[in-house]
Design an enzyme around this catalytic site. Sequence first.
Site, PDB file in Angstrom:
ATOM      1  N   THR A  65      56.535  43.011  31.412  1.00  0.00           N
ATOM      2  CA  THR A  65      55.347  42.151  31.367  1.00  0.00           C
ATOM      3  C   THR A  65      55.667  40.662  31.195  1.00  0.00           C
ATOM      4  OG1 THR A  65      54.175  43.979  30.285  1.00  0.00           O
ATOM      5  CG2 THR A  65      53.112  41.865  30.160  1.00  0.00           C
ATOM      6  N   ARG A  84      48.253  55.402  35.973  1.00  0.00           N
ATOM      7  CA  ARG A  84      48.295  54.978  34.564  1.00  0.00           C
ATOM      8  C   ARG A  84      48.024  53.470  34.471  1.00  0.00           C
ATOM      9  NH1 ARG A  84      51.580  50.996  31.735  1.00  0.00           N
ATOM     10  NH2 ARG A  84      51.961  51.710  29.627  1.00  0.00           N
ATOM     11  N   VAL A  85      47.106  53.085  33.607  1.00  0.00           N
ATOM     12  CA  VAL A  85      46.854  51.664  33.352  1.00  0.00           C
ATOM     13  C   VAL A  85      47.305  51.372  31.924  1.00  0.00           C
ATOM     14  CG1 VAL A  85      45.075  49.883  33.116  1.00  0.00           C
ATOM     15  CG2 VAL A  85      44.950  51.522  35.000  1.00  0.00           C
ATOM     16  N   GLY A 136      55.419  45.180  25.840  1.00  0.00           N
ATOM     17  CA  GLY A 136      56.077  46.341  25.240  1.00  0.00           C
ATOM     18  C   GLY A 136      55.442  47.626  25.739  1.00  0.00           C
TER      19      GLY A 136
HETATM   20  N1  GLY Z   1      53.025  46.452  28.402  1.00  0.00           N
HETATM   21  C1  GLY Z   1      52.835  46.817  29.714  1.00  0.00           C
HETATM   22  C2  GLY Z   1      52.634  48.237  29.941  1.00  0.00           C
HETATM   23  O1  GLY Z   1      52.943  49.078  29.109  1.00  0.00           O
HETATM   24  O2  GLY Z   1      52.138  48.561  30.976  1.00  0.00           O
END
Ligand code: GLY
Length: 310
Positions: free
Chosen positions: A172, A200-201, A223
């Site tokens: 990220t 998956r979001v 993370g």
């Molecule tokens: N922090 C980004 C994710 O887990 O998608």
Amino acid sequence: MKRAILIHGGAGRVKKELWPSRIEGLKEAVLRGYEALLSKDDSIEAVVEAVAAMEDSGLFNAGRGSTISFKGTVEMDAAVMDWRSRFGAVGGVPNIRNPVRLARYVMEESPHRLIVGLEARNLAYRLGFKEYPIEELTGLRRVEEYLTRVKDKPSSFYGKLFESGKKIFTDTVGAVAVDSQGRVAAAVSTGGLLFKFGGRVGDSAIFGAGIMANAICAAVATGIGEYIMDSLLSYRIVEYRRYMSLEAACRKAMGFLTRYKGMDTAGVICIDRFGNLGWMHNTEMMGRAYMTDGMESPDVGMVGEGFIKV
Ligand code: GLY
């Protein structure tokens, strides 16, 4: 009031030989954000420009550098939020250029908060967004190289792959900024977790988890998205800031997450309306850069926490 921008390039670990390019990428992105802050004096413009620069760089797990799902698809999440607590996000959007700009469109121009999947891509096409050409997707290339290296490993192949996949990606990108009127904003963008399920979001598209802002404070997280959602990490920082300093709020929120979910799970950056800055991570590293009025060049680093008080 002093203008300031702080960005990060993802919590995780990065091989030493990749540090110079990451540092350069962070420097370019923070300068692009700061230039927007100078020319437009608008914190939203600044965070979107900085995140778009990191998306385009191909160096980070976002935009052109996005990782892939277990199905081999690119599914990106991004969000923008401002001092009025206006929020817009896209989730699981396939390979379009600059999902952070699409999230801004959702926030500013649509009646909605979150648009996902193929319809997010269709919206982007209608708005004239371009795609990243497949051959420019550096994230895909890195995964292919990795799969080639580990392809003969035995039995728990996929488990190991998932675990050790963490070593080739950080997670990220994000930015927080404050303009001369004390208006804060935050933006975040990601390719998500390597080998996540299709569909998956993660936290980056979720209000209060990967991003939060109000009139006083803005925060973004990086993370393991599931843990960040479980602990509403960004919301905690912004809420705690009502009652304590930015540094205390950041420590309390990260302390909560680390006790709850363990080390090597997350990092955050945050800013308040006075221009105080903070960053903290419980991972080996988290590249970050900041620039404020009065500085001649950005401060960039790959490891360690920091709190700048004005
Ligand atoms: N922090 C980004 C994710 O887990 O998608």
